[in-house]
Design an enzyme around this catalytic site. Sequence first.
Site, PDB file in Angstrom:
ATOM      1  CG  HIS A  26      -3.111   2.272   4.998  1.00 16.88           C
ATOM      2  ND1 HIS A  26      -3.821   1.165   4.195  1.00 16.88           N
ATOM      3  CD2 HIS A  26      -2.539   3.032   4.137  1.00 16.88           C
ATOM      4  CE1 HIS A  26      -3.711   1.477   3.087  1.00 16.88           C
ATOM      5  NE2 HIS A  26      -2.923   2.581   2.910  1.00 16.88           N
ATOM      6  CG  HIS A  28       2.074   3.746   1.669  1.00  9.32           C
ATOM      7  ND1 HIS A  28       1.943   2.720   0.771  1.00  9.32           N
ATOM      8  CD2 HIS A  28       0.756   3.957   1.923  1.00  9.32           C
ATOM      9  CE1 HIS A  28       0.819   2.256   0.510  1.00  9.32           C
ATOM     10  NE2 HIS A  28      -0.076   2.897   1.277  1.00  9.32           N
ATOM     11  CG  ASP A  30       6.627   4.648  -0.977  1.00 12.70           C
ATOM     12  OD1 ASP A  30       5.883   4.275  -0.134  1.00 12.70           O
ATOM     13  OD2 ASP A  30       6.457   4.336  -2.383  1.00 12.70           O
ATOM     14  N   GLY A 187      -0.978   0.828  -5.545  1.00 11.88           N
ATOM     15  CA  GLY A 187      -1.041   1.317  -6.779  1.00 11.88           C
ATOM     16  C   GLY A 187      -2.308   1.680  -7.324  1.00 11.88           C
ATOM     17  CG  HIS A 214      -3.764  -0.237  -1.211  1.00 12.09           C
ATOM     18  ND1 HIS A 214      -2.765  -0.799  -0.539  1.00 12.09           N
ATOM     19  CD2 HIS A 214      -3.909   1.180  -0.870  1.00 12.09           C
ATOM     20  CE1 HIS A 214      -2.034   0.167   0.012  1.00 12.09           C
ATOM     21  NE2 HIS A 214      -2.403   1.527   0.088  1.00 12.09           N
ATOM     22  CD  GLU A 217      -6.397   5.201  -1.852  1.00 11.25           C
ATOM     23  OE1 GLU A 217      -5.781   6.178  -1.455  1.00 11.25           O
ATOM     24  OE2 GLU A 217      -5.908   4.072  -2.280  1.00 11.25           O
ATOM     25  CG  ASP A 314      -2.275   6.611   2.419  1.00  9.96           C
ATOM     26  OD1 ASP A 314      -1.784   5.417   2.080  1.00  9.96           O
ATOM     27  OD2 ASP A 314      -3.041   7.450   1.432  1.00  9.96           O
TER      28      ASP A 314
END
Length: 379
Positions: A26, A28, A30, A187, A214, A217, A314
Amino acid sequence: MNPVTSADESPLSGVDLRALPKISLHDHLDGGVRPATIIELGEANGVDVPVSDPDGLADWFYTQCNAGSLVEYLKTFDLSIAVMQTEEGLVRIAREFVQDLAADGVIYGEVRWAPEQHLTRGLSLDAVVEAVQEGIELGIKDAAHAGSDIQIGQLVTAMRHADRGLEIAELAVRHRERGVVGFDIAGAEAGFPASKQRLAFDYLAAELFPVTVHAGEADGIESIRSALLDGRALRLGHGVRIAEDIFIERDDAESLYATLGPVAEWVRDRKIPLELSPQSNLQTGAIAAWGEELEDHPFDLLYQLDFAVTVNVDNRTMSDTSLTKELALLSEAFDYDLTDLETFQLNAAAATFQPLEIREALADRISEAFDEFLDDDED
């Protein structure tokens, strides 16, 4: 009911955690852009950057992300995404991303990102996926030249609040032989359950294409239920709030017992992997129901109850972290030893969206390396 015991009291000491082989599930794209790269690409592309030196920008990200809210946390991505709108920028950032993973001891990583967020300068969905794949392959070559053997797969992500789920799912399947290994939705979670992307998930199921979602969370058990039922999720992105479906009781002898609700029992019994990200979960308020310190994180409870826990970053930049750092912090918080850390990596190897032979090969690499460390420790 399941007995809850204390963690083994055998803290790590003198172990080079960075040298241990790791699996990153996991992570990302970006959320892991180097601050120096953001500054350089920002200047080249007319993007305003709030701080002009890398260390200062790194501090800015970390400070902005500690608001205790996923919505506020996600706002910082506006800056990193702004410099990821050209082919050159995407290639460079993906390449550096792989270099950073390899330097952290990662032997297999799945990098997730949302192609629909990178189209403002005229690139097509297919073009951005191809650019990221080019950067990944260059990064793998760089790692090999530096003596590291790393494998990387893309997780193509759809933004759950948008109406492009099926289109992005089709994009992912189109590139399944060219680097893409799975699909994700991300998102703002609350109000956007997996059921709203049901067409995409039906299509992916028909194509036998792996899915992680996701869930658990910024929303609770019903979001996780929807990820499992509507999304057919093979893994849960974060999933930390599965602990809301675990009920702790104390008997007359002062022993603690845990009773699992139906969703938690389903996830535990079927070994559905949890992509837990400890520091991020603190920053976004995902564990606010349990406390505000890492020691309050339900990670250890889930581990003791035999959930398939994995450790993840993350967003490396936003959380100023790495897998090495996450493992070190968990070890300090819960007195984990090398055997525990090996379990986390073996859980992650088994959870990768790869054929059985590759998963077994990754597990062998992990076990062999940890055995060497354990032998050295005994000597």
